[in-house]
Each structure stands twice: as structure tokens, then as C-alpha cells.
Design an enzyme around this catalytic site. Structure first.
Site: not given
Length: 425
Positions: A183, A382, A304-305, A251-252
Site C-alpha cells: 500500500r 517514514e 515507508h509511509s 519487513n518482519r
């Protein structure tokens, strides 16, 4: 016949985002660290999805399922956490976003910065075409790398940009990626803008660059076609129930305290870490790039966002690494530069350790993994997002180029400071 076609078209459009019928979204603002830690726990305990992580005296934006509304509000009120409604009906607001995005695409000026638009969000096919184009136009600078395929069979690709074909071992390397979460469209656009600038500026003289605009192509595509808030990959081979609930949170999925914090054992959760570290083809590609050049990579920025935050290790416990002073000083230098080039619409970036800023402990992240391998400056950036009004969930495309420009200014400063501190002399 025409009437039937119109009815079908209306039905399809109306069915989009149907999975978010009855969801609400809330701004939440902790006033102290105790409240921040309470909000950090709701991700794990309640499955609340924060589109933007809160910080002390900084709003976060939470997506809340219908069955959790009352419990979530009670938790906020019990702890005195300030909140206000953002969207009464998440599906309806997503429909508004769709109309805005389509309008921006139609009204696109047609201006192309070397064949890529920066006034609407490009689809995956457009991004891939642009990467091919850049490699063809600048064969002496740009190498396109094809390390394999995604689970759904899409070609993984990234760019290596260098005046010396990565053969000068004294040149420090800057690694930048975007699109970890499907997303996070603005992150890929920002990396594309960096690629464009690298072909037009002198930032190649002293540095080599590796750029991955879309780490997670399957997730990026799925967020356009099926689920606007999709985060994970689309693999179905990780768990007995993965065919029902595909994907892994990329991202995990890295080998740094893997599957210990802010993760889930159920594949239906957005923070599902997979059945082993580096199980996903997408994360293996980044690991390959890190392993190949780790002695020379001095700066890693993962986009990231959203949230206007610059975060650094360690994310598992909030402790500071041996490079904490350099991480803070370089992070602040990037934040100051971004602020100097920013619009008043966006808040100033907060810089700090990821746990101390957000109150959330994480495991298996790319930034921590890269830092563990030896990348001295490793940041989660971010990007800025919406304000406190009734805007949609995602940044209006009219701001894409502005965000990309100010972020690029920050990257330039970060690269120079990284080379000064950690480049070979």
C-alpha cells in the site's frame, strides 16, 4: 445491452473496498510515553492497523474493525489518550480516494521526467517500463539486475548506478528501497525520483547506488487491484492456511530476532513473519544485495509511509547501537534539509530510535538486519502523509513530486555525511 453493461460496471465499482464496510478510522495522540506504550500494545493485542504510527504529541491514524470499535475507544478513554474520528466509513472514504486518484491521472500534465510521471501514482507495469528505459538510455551508468521472480511469477528487478560499474572498491555505496508494503505507493514514487536525479546530477562521482523501487511487486499490484491497504507479499506456501490468507510481512521476515516481537503465528495477520527467516523471495533479494556489498554500504534508507519520522536501530528493545551518535546526527541533518525544502502542509520529521519514538518493539526488520550485518547508517524513513483534517487515507497525488524533491534533498545530505564518516579515505 448497454443498460446491463452500465449496471455491471456500477456493481463492480460499488463492490470495491467492500471488505472495509463498517470500519472506522481515528486520529490518536499520546501525550506521554506511558500512553505511547499503550498504543504500541494495541497493534499486538487488538490487531489495530496504524497507517501512521503515533509519537508523543504527534497523531497516529488507526484503522479499526467494526467488532473492535467499542473496545478500542474504551481503551483510549481509560488511559486518557486524546482521539478524534477521521472517517466514519472507511469504504466510503476509499471510494472518494479512488475518484481523486483517477482525476489526477486524467489531468496529468503529460510531463515526463525521462518517461515517468510524478503527478499520479504509477502502476507496477509503468515502473518496470521506466527501469528498462533508464537502463537502455544510460548503459554506461545504469545496470538493471534481475535476481529472480516473485511468488506470483513477476520479475524482480533493481538498478545499480555507477560511473565505474561498481569496480572502484573505494567508493561507498548507498542503498535505497521502497515498496516493502504493497500500500505504500508514495515510497516507490520517491525512489523513482531518486533514480531520475541520479542520471542528471553529479552524485555518481563519489558514490555507487543500489535502488529497489518496489521490494514487494505482488503486494504492490494487489493493492491496486484488490485491497488498497494490503501490506504483505502474496505467497501461499508458508502455512497450512496460507491459501486462505496469503502473504508474509516482508519487513518482519529478516534474520534479526525473527518472529519474537510485533509478529504473529497466524498467516491471516498483517504482521505474520513467515515460517522461517528470509522465507520470501523478495526479502532474499535484499539480503543478496547486502551480502554482496556489505563492506562498502555506508547508508541504507528504507522508505515507508507515513508519519514524517526518521527511525534507526535497535528496534527490538530500544537500546542504542555503537553508531547511535552518527545515526542521530546524520538523521537530524537529513531532517533539517527536508524541512528546509518542505511545504508547511507537512510536519517536521522526528528523528530517533524506533522504539523510543513510536513505542513499538519490532523484530525481523530490514533496517535492523542491515545494521547487524555492518551497515553503519541504517534508517527507516517514514514519508509525510495527510494532516488532521478530513482528507483521504493517502497523500493527494499533487504532492508526490514535492515529497520526492524534499526527500531527495535529504538523501543527498545523508549520502555526503555517510561518506565523510564511514567512506574509505
Amino acid at each position: 445491452m448497454k443498460a446491463s453493461a452500465l449496471l455491471l460496471l456500477f456493481a463492480v465499482a460499488n463492490a470495491k473496498h467492500e471488505q472495509y464496510q463498517g470500519w472506522k478510522s481515528y486520529f490518536v495522540k499520546p501525550s506521554n510515553r506511558v500512553q505511547l506504550e499503550v498504543l504500541g500494545s494495541v497493534v499486538q493485542n487488538y490487531g489495530v492497523d496504524f497507517l501512521s504510527n503515533p509519537a508523543v504529541e504527534r497523531n497516529g491514524l488507526a484503522l479499526v474493525k467494526p467488532e473492535l470499535h467499542e473496545e478500542f475507544i474504551k481503551l483510549l478513554e481509560d488511559h486518557g489518550i486524546a482521539y478524534k474520528l477521521h472517517a466514519e466509513d472507511v469504504k466510503a472514504q476509499l471510494d472518494i480516494d479512488d475518484k481523486l486518484f483517477e482525476t489526477r491521472r486524467r489531468e496529468s500534465s503529460g510531463k515526463k521526467n525521462e518517461r515517468i510521471p510524478f503527478d499520479y501514482y504509477p502502476e507496477l507495469e509503468e515502473i518496470n517500463e521506466y527501469l528498462e528505459y533508464v537502463a537502455e538510455q544510460y548503459p554506461n551508468l545504469v545496470t538493471i539486475v534481475y535476481p529472480g521472480y516473485t511468488f506470483e511469477g513477476r520479475e524482480l528487478k533493481y538498478l545499480k548506478i555507477s560511473t565505474t560499474n561498481f569496480e572502484d572498491e573505494d567508493k561507498p555505496i548507498i542503498l535505497i528501497d521502497g515498496g516493502f508494503f504493497g500500500r505504500d505507493w508514495i515510497t516507490s514514487a520517491t525512489v523513482l525520483f531518486a533514480i531520475y536525479n541520479l542520471t542528471q546530477t553529479d552524485m555518481l562521482h563519489d558514490y555507487d547506488w543500489i535502488l529497489l523501487p518496489v521490494v514487494n511487486p505482488d503486494g504492490y499490484k494487489y493493492s491496486f487491484t484488490n485491497d488498497r491497504f494490503w501490506i504483505k507479499t502474496r505467497s501461499t506456501d508458508q502455512h497450512l492456511f496460507s491459501t486462505l490468507c496469503p502473504g508474509v510481512n516482508a519487513n518482519r521476515n529478516f534474520n534479526f530476532f525473527w518472529n519474537t516481537l510485533d509478529t504473529s503465528y497466524t498467516p491471516c495477520a498483517d504482521n505474520y513473519a513467515g515460517n522461517k527467516p528470509l522465507s520470501e523471495r523478495e526479502t532474499f533479494v535484499l539480503r543478496f544485495s547486502l551480502d554482496e556489498f556489505i563492506p562498502r554500504i555506508v547508508l541504507y534508507i528504507s522508505m515507508h509511509s507515513y508519519g514524517s519520522l526518521i527511525l534507526y536501530p535497535w528496534g527490538n528493545d530500544g537500546s542504542l547501537s555503537n553508531h547511535a551518535f552518527a545515526l542521530q546526527s546524520v538523521g537530524v541533518a537529513m531532517a533539517d534539509t527536508i524541512y528546509a525544502n518542505s511545504l508547511p502542509d507537512f510536519p517536521r520529521y522526528i528523528v530517533g530510535n524506533s522504539v523510543l519514538v513510536t513505542g513499538i518493539k519490532t523484530s525481523g526488520t530490514a533496517v535492523d538486519y542491515a545494521h547487524k550485518l555492518g551497515t553503519p547508517l541504517s534508517f527507516n524513513l517514514e514519508l509525510p502523509g495527510i494532516g488532521e483534517g478530513t482528507e483521504g487515507f493517502h497523500l493527494d497525488p499533487k504532492y508526490i513530486e514535492q515529497v520526492a524533491k524534499e526527500t531527495w534533498a535529504g538523501i543527498v545530505v545523508g549520502a555526503r555525511r555517510a561518506a565523510e564518516l564511514f567512506g574509505r579515505t
